[in-house]
Motif scaffolding. Sequence first.
Motif, mmCIF file in Angstrom:
data_model
loop_
_atom_site.group_PDB
_atom_site.id
_atom_site.type_symbol
_atom_site.label_atom_id
_atom_site.label_comp_id
_atom_site.label_asym_id
_atom_site.label_seq_id
_atom_site.Cartn_x
_atom_site.Cartn_y
_atom_site.Cartn_z
ATOM 1 N N ARG A 73 0.786 -7.663 9.501
ATOM 2 C CA ARG A 73 1.459 -7.741 10.322
ATOM 3 C C ARG A 73 2.524 -6.198 10.863
ATOM 4 N N VAL A 74 1.895 -5.127 9.700
ATOM 5 C CA VAL A 74 2.492 -3.867 9.777
ATOM 6 C C VAL A 74 1.319 -3.843 11.610
ATOM 7 N N THR A 75 -0.106 -3.888 12.195
ATOM 8 C CA THR A 75 -0.484 -3.705 12.835
ATOM 9 C C THR A 75 -0.560 -4.696 13.976
ATOM 10 N N GLY A 110 -4.420 0.705 -7.502
ATOM 11 C CA GLY A 110 -2.808 1.333 -8.710
ATOM 12 C C GLY A 110 -1.621 0.551 -7.328
ATOM 13 N N LEU A 111 -2.139 1.473 -6.640
ATOM 14 C CA LEU A 111 -0.820 0.932 -5.759
ATOM 15 C C LEU A 111 0.080 0.115 -5.543
ATOM 16 N N LEU A 112 -0.541 -0.931 -5.762
ATOM 17 C CA LEU A 112 0.092 -1.957 -5.755
ATOM 18 C C LEU A 112 1.875 -2.141 -6.903
ATOM 19 N N LYS A 113 0.796 -1.137 -7.947
ATOM 20 C CA LYS A 113 1.612 -1.272 -9.444
ATOM 21 C C LYS A 113 2.854 -0.419 -8.797
ATOM 22 N N VAL A 114 2.761 0.304 -8.065
ATOM 23 C CA VAL A 114 4.057 0.686 -7.877
ATOM 24 C C VAL A 114 5.227 0.698 -6.647
ATOM 25 N N ALA A 115 4.197 0.363 -5.881
ATOM 26 C CA ALA A 115 4.390 -0.837 -3.993
ATOM 27 C C ALA A 115 4.336 -2.113 -4.450
ATOM 28 N N SER A 116 5.183 -2.272 -5.355
ATOM 29 C CA SER A 116 5.759 -3.737 -5.640
ATOM 30 C C SER A 116 5.823 -4.787 -5.060
ATOM 31 N N THR A 117 6.302 -4.466 -3.900
ATOM 32 C CA THR A 117 6.675 -5.998 -3.174
ATOM 33 C C THR A 117 5.267 -5.813 -1.749
ATOM 34 N N PRO A 118 6.323 -6.408 -1.055
ATOM 35 C CA PRO A 118 5.042 -6.678 0.351
ATOM 36 C C PRO A 118 6.550 -5.624 1.283
ATOM 37 N N ASP A 119 7.445 -5.496 0.884
ATOM 38 C CA ASP A 119 8.780 -4.343 1.594
ATOM 39 C C ASP A 119 8.013 -3.102 1.307
ATOM 40 N N GLN A 120 7.767 -3.045 -0.324
ATOM 41 C CA GLN A 120 7.311 -1.324 -0.278
ATOM 42 C C GLN A 120 5.757 -1.098 0.486
ATOM 43 N N LEU A 121 5.223 -2.763 -0.058
ATOM 44 C CA LEU A 121 3.815 -1.776 0.035
ATOM 45 C C LEU A 121 3.721 -1.455 1.892
ATOM 46 N N THR A 123 5.702 -0.232 4.009
ATOM 47 C CA THR A 123 6.163 1.430 3.238
ATOM 48 C C THR A 123 5.214 1.821 4.065
ATOM 49 N N VAL A 124 4.102 1.867 3.041
ATOM 50 C CA VAL A 124 3.107 3.135 2.498
ATOM 51 C C VAL A 124 2.043 2.826 4.149
ATOM 52 N N LEU A 125 2.440 1.793 4.108
ATOM 53 C CA LEU A 125 0.724 1.690 5.294
ATOM 54 C C LEU A 125 1.609 2.085 6.609
ATOM 55 N N GLY A 126 2.436 1.004 7.181
ATOM 56 C CA GLY A 126 3.883 1.541 8.168
ATOM 57 C C GLY A 126 3.060 3.243 8.475
ATOM 58 N N LEU A 200 7.830 0.709 12.814
ATOM 59 C CA LEU A 200 6.911 -0.235 12.697
ATOM 60 C C LEU A 200 7.120 -1.321 11.866
ATOM 61 N N MET A 201 7.486 -1.397 10.138
ATOM 62 C CA MET A 201 8.019 -2.332 9.029
ATOM 63 C C MET A 201 9.045 -3.250 9.727
ATOM 64 N N ALA A 202 9.898 -2.315 9.783
ATOM 65 C CA ALA A 202 10.968 -2.821 10.823
ATOM 66 C C ALA A 202 10.835 -3.847 11.562
#
Length: 269
Positions: A73-75, A110-121, A123-126, A200-202
Amino acid sequence: MKSKRLSLVLMTAALGLTACATTQSPTGRSQTLLYSSSQMQQMGDASFAEMKKQQKISGNKKLTQYVNCVANRVTAVLPDQTQKWDVVLFDSEQVNAFALPGGHIGVYTGLLKVASTPDQLATVLGHEVAHVLAQHGNEQVSRSQMTGMGMQIADAALGAGGVSNRDLYMSALGLGAQVGVILPFGRAQESEADIMGLELMARAGFDPAQSVVLWQNMSKAGGGKGPELLSTHPSNNNRIAQLEQLQGQMQPLYQSAKANIKNQCAAPK
């Protein structure tokens, strides 16, 4: 043969400095870029292949599908839709992710434990994809070359150097936390990636307000040292304040985009 061609291209660039180009970044900064897009793609391809050899790839199909959903979705909102993106989920407790020229995204479980929602993930990928769009890797490799480390980077690409040289080469592309050699992006580059990544994420239909929560989570994770991602992506009050200030611009983009999103990318439970 491919490795030899790559080596020749990189060594020529390292010796000549003739391809130097000064341009403007997406936010108007002056950038000096010594490498062409094709050279950076070759570097990204080689580094990603190396990472896939070094790191264990996750066999969790549900998590892999979820990460791919968010990344796709980001790309999908990037200006260049001819570039195909390869997304790999690595099985590691590292709280980390990266993107490389040539269309490569790596995410650690391990990132998925901190970026625990699709929106937070998102954020990192964007943010990571924005580093590629803004040619920050090119900027880093070029800066290293101009300060005397360029030959080491070229040696690494040639395979003529030792492990430490290869690690420096990969570090220049933003892989410092993974290989143990830190060559962090500068403050201006980080700020630029935050701004671009938020847009990008927005536009991809992810809530930019969750970017603030994500970086707050990052600051709390891992005690005083923090997670690996913060080794090269420092989280601080200035960053969070900037993200908060940008919400007024980004929320309308999110509100416009979310109504048209069909794939909601639900995180596996």
